[in-house]
Write an enzyme that holds these catalytic residues in place. Sequence first.
Site, short mmCIF file in Angstrom:
data_model
loop_
_atom_site.label_atom_id
_atom_site.label_comp_id
_atom_site.label_asym_id
_atom_site.label_seq_id
_atom_site.Cartn_x
_atom_site.Cartn_y
_atom_site.Cartn_z
N HIS A 22 0.84 -1.19 0.00
CA HIS A 22 0.00 0.00 0.00
C HIS A 22 0.88 1.25 0.00
O HIS A 22 2.06 1.19 0.36
CB HIS A 22 -0.97 0.00 1.19
CG HIS A 22 -0.34 -0.37 2.50
ND1 HIS A 22 0.39 0.52 3.26
CD2 HIS A 22 -0.33 -1.54 3.19
CE1 HIS A 22 0.82 -0.08 4.35
NE2 HIS A 22 0.40 -1.33 4.33
N HIS A 31 1.80 2.74 11.49
CA HIS A 31 2.39 2.79 12.84
C HIS A 31 2.35 4.21 13.41
O HIS A 31 2.13 4.40 14.60
CB HIS A 31 3.83 2.28 12.80
CG HIS A 31 3.95 0.79 12.95
ND1 HIS A 31 3.72 -0.08 11.91
CD2 HIS A 31 4.26 0.01 14.02
CE1 HIS A 31 3.91 -1.33 12.32
NE2 HIS A 31 4.22 -1.30 13.59
#
Length: 301
Positions: free
Chosen positions: A170, A177
């Site tokens: 992606h 994160h």
Amino acid sequence: MTSVSEYQLVQNGGDSGRRLAFDNQFRSIRDGRDLAAYTHADVLYQAYFVAFLLLTQMGTPLNPGNPYIGSRTEKAFATLGGPDAASMLAEVATRALKAAWFYKWIVNLRMRPEEYGALVQARLTNIIPAPQASSALHPDVLISAVLPIIHSTYGSFLLPQAFPEGSPTHPCDPTGHGAVGGACITVLKFFFDGSQNIRQLLARIGRDVCEPRQDGSLLDVYTGADRDSLTVNGELNKLAFNISFGHGIHAGIHFRSSTLNSILLGEQVALSVLQDRAKSYNEPFTIRITKLDGTTASITN
């Protein structure tokens, strides 16, 4: 992914056959390589759940705006207490991811650093036919001091990767994160008093501020000049940046700017969720949170 053939294989979905080699000795996290390894296998809100457990173990006071403080008949538990905080971490994590994925696919569509490295490789080795984007590279990157080091070590100008599979498939920006980190530390600030002194909290349970030795084999008491001024808020901010930078920057799968923007995005997501949920609590309250930029956000019902 430091040879053109291996890079192309992985880009086309192939398996390079490389496998990670792990140290047989358990060590404390002490550098970027360790952070990259940790974030390669973590549940995205794992570090912040551990932080929640530590804050609870140290007896960290609740946020001063918590309506249960001073009550002689009630205490924070299912609402505005431990179970509420623990479950909220998972809730804002998934909300932050959805926000990040919207920006990844609908707004930014930013390439990964490994692809940028391939453009540098194409430009400096005069690959024909040349990718159109390689001619638009900023001149600063072409004279970067790191390029001769990479080339002398690996024989190419490709960006070395910590993970055998390279980057996720992606787009780069925002980082999952980072968004989760910004959201989770905001939740912890909502539940706990972020102004509390870390060293004083640790002293209550017979511990002190520590840092790992260079080889990570043991922890030593931290003697830095700031050891008596470390706060919960400051350490939470540091945690979000360490986890996100470890995953993105040290692994080579994100840009620094993507990481910073993602943490700020996660903070905004969490503030929105917290304000929405505030209306579901029966007890009136105003809880203030110190944001990453030092300003104060208020959650009230």
